[in-house]
Motif scaffolding. Structure first.
Motif, mmCIF file in Angstrom:
data_model
loop_
_atom_site.group_PDB
_atom_site.id
_atom_site.type_symbol
_atom_site.label_atom_id
_atom_site.label_comp_id
_atom_site.label_asym_id
_atom_site.label_seq_id
_atom_site.Cartn_x
_atom_site.Cartn_y
_atom_site.Cartn_z
ATOM 1 N N VAL A 1 10.646 1.346 12.786
ATOM 2 C CA VAL A 1 10.472 0.672 11.602
ATOM 3 C C VAL A 1 11.548 -0.155 11.290
ATOM 4 N N ALA B 1 7.792 -3.265 7.866
ATOM 5 C CA ALA B 1 7.368 -2.874 6.406
ATOM 6 C C ALA B 1 7.757 -3.509 5.445
ATOM 7 N N THR C 1 12.386 -2.074 7.766
ATOM 8 C CA THR C 1 11.799 -1.987 6.309
ATOM 9 C C THR C 1 12.548 -3.441 5.816
ATOM 10 N N ASN D 1 14.185 5.727 -2.095
ATOM 11 C CA ASN D 1 13.276 5.679 -0.699
ATOM 12 C C ASN D 1 13.526 6.988 0.189
ATOM 13 N N GLU E 1 8.061 -3.518 -4.112
ATOM 14 C CA GLU E 1 8.306 -2.138 -4.376
ATOM 15 C C GLU E 1 8.168 -1.568 -5.615
ATOM 16 N N ASN F 1 12.939 -6.047 2.213
ATOM 17 C CA ASN F 1 12.892 -5.769 0.882
ATOM 18 C C ASN F 1 13.924 -6.792 0.262
ATOM 19 N N GLU G 1 8.357 -4.385 1.777
ATOM 20 C CA GLU G 1 8.264 -3.714 0.513
ATOM 21 C C GLU G 1 8.715 -4.648 -0.788
ATOM 22 N N SER H 1 7.660 4.802 1.592
ATOM 23 C CA SER H 1 8.122 3.950 2.778
ATOM 24 C C SER H 1 7.569 4.550 4.017
ATOM 25 N N ALA I 1 9.139 4.444 6.517
ATOM 26 C CA ALA I 1 10.682 4.999 7.363
ATOM 27 C C ALA I 1 10.853 6.384 7.167
#
Length: 407
Positions: A238, A212, A240, A94, A217, A242, A214, A227, A229
């Motif tokens: 942000v 966000a 993130t 990312n 992904e 995941n 993800e 992304s 970010a």
């Protein structure tokens, strides 16, 4: 009779819990299992779960951890080597620069999302949610006593909300924005250009934070994942989120993570320390092995998901009344089924909503789908494509025949 027994059930439960909706994905799965328990051949396309086994090298790492006695409490935000591996992954995949202090590992991406919302949202704060959205976003905002503002994407734009819509929706009370890309339930993927435009809006509103999501992904059919970010001007705004459940078929292992600036990560760690503490030590070692093993196993699964998507899109083209955008990621289709509202079943019942249609398909076609209202799109149904090709072919054969019986 005791006083407690005489008290109405709802009065015993807190207002915050009474206000919550049960996830429709789980509710439909329960109904499908109940029907199957009666001997009915139900094809469940309601759950967002890979049908693949966790790769063997990940299982082996978990077994080794057990044999080595790695069975004690770990630091709340995760073992240091796993947090470093997550940093390495975020840099590799990312182009995001984080340190272990920015990472909090939790019991699934769902906990990471809840941690972020509860750590950031005060009562009365507005939370803009790109709609359609994953079923739990609004309920998490309810728990934080925030106010949800839905930002609705259009079918013509694959249900993707735009930067212009976001700009118009931000008010002095806006605290947070939430979205997923690839999106559950639509499969929409925001491009780097689209996220760049959104980043420009957010840069003008530095008080607004973003979660966000993800988690899908790796299940991306259109190329490189972007992304939010990655845009330097908004990186500190942000969070993130995941995890491992989708890309590594590790749903039952319950492990996810977030990456955020240090004070947000510390707040999430503080919250988690009072609720669950760290996630399972064995699972953390499995997650470490997953990241160290790269993404080749994920890529193999994605090839199957792409084939299944194409198979299902070919099948639903032959179903009158379905308006189905092409998903660019995840493993769902999300057709607009409103053409069937107002039709009647053989026993005279009227299909008034997508939930009515979902129940009709469950009982008549024995195929389980989820009402789109749970995702902010009451005109739609969500079907998972994370099952074997032959089951998908049979499911949509049944759906087509069942819908043809409506009048």
């Amino acid at each position: 009779m005791s006083t407690a027994a005489a008290t109405p059930a709802l009065a015993l439960i807190s207002d915050r819990i009474n206000a919550l909706e049960a996830p429709q994905t789980i509710e439909m799965a329960k109904k499908a299992r109940a029907l199957a328990a009666q001997g009915v051949d139900v094809i469940s396309l309601s759950f967002g779960e890979p049908d693949f086994q966790t790769p063997q090298y990940i299982k082996d790492a978990a077994k080794q951890a057990i044999d080595e006695g790695f069975t004690f409490y770990t630091p709340v935000p995760g073992i240091p080597e796993l947090r470093q591996a997550i940093c390495d992954k975020l840099k590799r995949d990312n182009n995001l620069d984080y340190k272990p202090e920015n990472i909090v590992v939790g019991t699934g991406a769902k906990q990471a999302l809840a941690n972020a919302v509860l750590a950031l949202v005060n009562p009365g704060d507005e939370v803009i949610i790109f709609s359609p959205f994953w079923v739990s976003y609004e309920e998490m905002v309810k728990l934080a006593e925030g106010v949800t503002i839905r930002l609705e994407g259009t079918l013509d734009n694959d249900y993707k909300a735009t930067a212009a819509q976001l700009e118009a929706a931000i008010t002095p009370r806006t605290k947070l924005v939430m979205y997923s890309s690839p999106c559950n339930p639509t499969g929409a993927v925001w491009s780097r250009e689209e996220l760049g435009a959104i980043a420009e809006v957010l840069a003008r509103h530095p008080q607004v934070l973003v979660v966000a999501d993800e988690i899908y992904e790796y299940i991306n059919f259109v190329g490189e994942h972007a992304s939010l970010a990655q845009f330097a001007a908004v990186k500190d705004q942000v969070v993130t989120v995941n995890g491992f459940s989708k890309g590594y078929a590790m749903t039952g292992w319950r492990i996810g993570y977030l990456a955020a600036r240090p004070e947000i990560a510390a707040a999430c760690e503080k919250l988690q320390s009072q609720i669950t503490s760290a996630t399972c030590s064995i699972t953390q070692r499995a997650g470490l092995a997953a990241l160290q093993g790269g993404r080749s196993s994920a890529d193999e699964m994605v090839a199957a998901y792409r084939r299944r998507r194409d198979l299902v899109l070919g099948l639903v083209k032959d179903i009158p009344g379905f308006k189905t955008p092409t998903p660019d990621g995840a493993f769902y289709i999300f057709p607009d089924v409103s053409a069937y509202f107002g039709k009647t079943t053989a026993d005279g019942a009227t299909i008034g909503t997508a939930n009515d249609l979902a129940m009709y398909l469950l009982n008549d076609a024995h195929v389980a789908a989820v009402d789109g209202a749970a995702f902010g799109a009451p005109q739609c149904l969500r079907f998972s494509t994370a099952t074997a090709d032959e089951k998908l072919a049979e499911a949509f054969r049944r759906v087509k025949e069942s819908l043809a019986r409506l009048r």
